[in-house]
Write a protein that holds these residues in place. Structure first.
Motif, mmCIF file in Angstrom:
data_model
loop_
_atom_site.group_PDB
_atom_site.id
_atom_site.type_symbol
_atom_site.label_atom_id
_atom_site.label_comp_id
_atom_site.label_asym_id
_atom_site.label_seq_id
_atom_site.Cartn_x
_atom_site.Cartn_y
_atom_site.Cartn_z
ATOM 1 N N ASP A 114 0.830 -1.200 0.000
ATOM 2 C CA ASP A 114 0.000 0.000 0.000
ATOM 3 C C ASP A 114 0.869 1.257 0.000
ATOM 4 N N LEU B 16 2.194 4.770 1.077
ATOM 5 C CA LEU B 16 2.293 5.365 2.405
ATOM 6 C C LEU B 16 1.569 6.706 2.447
ATOM 7 N N SER B 17 0.948 7.001 3.591
ATOM 8 C CA SER B 17 0.142 8.219 3.712
ATOM 9 C C SER B 17 0.994 9.482 3.620
ATOM 10 N N PHE C 299 2.994 10.608 1.581
ATOM 11 C CA PHE C 299 3.476 10.431 0.212
ATOM 12 C C PHE C 299 4.434 11.547 -0.206
ATOM 13 N N LYS D 189 0.469 11.300 -6.187
ATOM 14 C CA LYS D 189 -0.172 10.339 -5.282
ATOM 15 C C LYS D 189 -1.378 9.671 -5.924
ATOM 16 N N GLU E 284 -0.177 -0.340 5.165
ATOM 17 C CA GLU E 284 0.716 0.577 5.863
ATOM 18 C C GLU E 284 0.699 0.244 7.354
#
Length: 199
Positions: free
Chosen positions: A140, A142-143, A145, A157, A183
């Protein structure tokens, strides 16, 4: 050099009874490089992202990042064909009796090309049609980004999330054994999750 070998073959064998080809797939900025480092330390042969290597080569050949981006924009088929052929050359050097982990398989680049221009030439499809991998771990995005545009990468993104979705669909359609890696708070926790898949 994308290829990293290991010092102790027995370390990798503690995870898998049979030698396998593993792909870390998904979007960009998904933590694949960190996972690759952990797995290399555990005895796996690892192959870093060939696409990034080709971007670096183009930066040197064409003079700068902007020229490289312009080339990729007008010559996407040539660009992705170069990546795929480079990956084939690396894969051909690896002992078939080895556990090996790739930061992207050739089908990742087929998906990227289809995203860029909407279709993939038949000759390129035929080039990869018999390529298979034993395990695919879709990571996934990553937040936190980071597009890392200073490196010459081009996916934002939104595009990265689409790539993550399409690569999972592609490998499932090929009959590969696919696992999704979510994540987690630390790279070590994600690595521990991966080792549960490989044991």
């Amino acid at each position: 050099n994308c290829l990293k070998s290991y010092d102790n073959v027995f370390k990798a064998k503690q995870f898998l009874l049979f030698m396998v080809r593993i792909v870390l797939s998904g979007g960009t900025y998904a933590g694949k490089t960190s996972l690759l480092d952990f797995l290399n330390a555990d005895g796996f042969i690892t192959v870093s992202d060939v696409g990034s290597q080709v971007i670096e080569e183009l930066n040197k050949e064409l003079g700068d990042i902007e020229q490289q981006r312009a080339y990729r924009a007008v010559q996407p088929v040539a660009y992705y064909t170069r990546i795929i052929k480079s990956q084939f050359a690396i894969e051909a050097k690896i002992d078939l009796a080895s556990n090996v982990v790739y930061d992207r398989g050739v089908h990742d680049y087929i998906v990227m090309l289809s995203m860029v221009q909407g279709s993939v030439p038949e000759e390129l499809q035929k080039l990869v049609e018999n390529v298979s991998y034993d395990i695919v771990i879709v990571c996934d995005v990553l937040s936190a980004f980071d597009a890392r545009k200073h490196t010459g990468r081009s996916f934002d993104k939104e595009a990265s999330l689409r790539l993550r979705k399409f690569t999972e669909e592609k490998y499932r359609s090929l009959g590969c054994k696919v696992f999704v890696l979510p994540e987690m708070p630390t790279a070590k926790q994600r690595y521990d999750f991966v080792t549960t898949i490989l044991r």
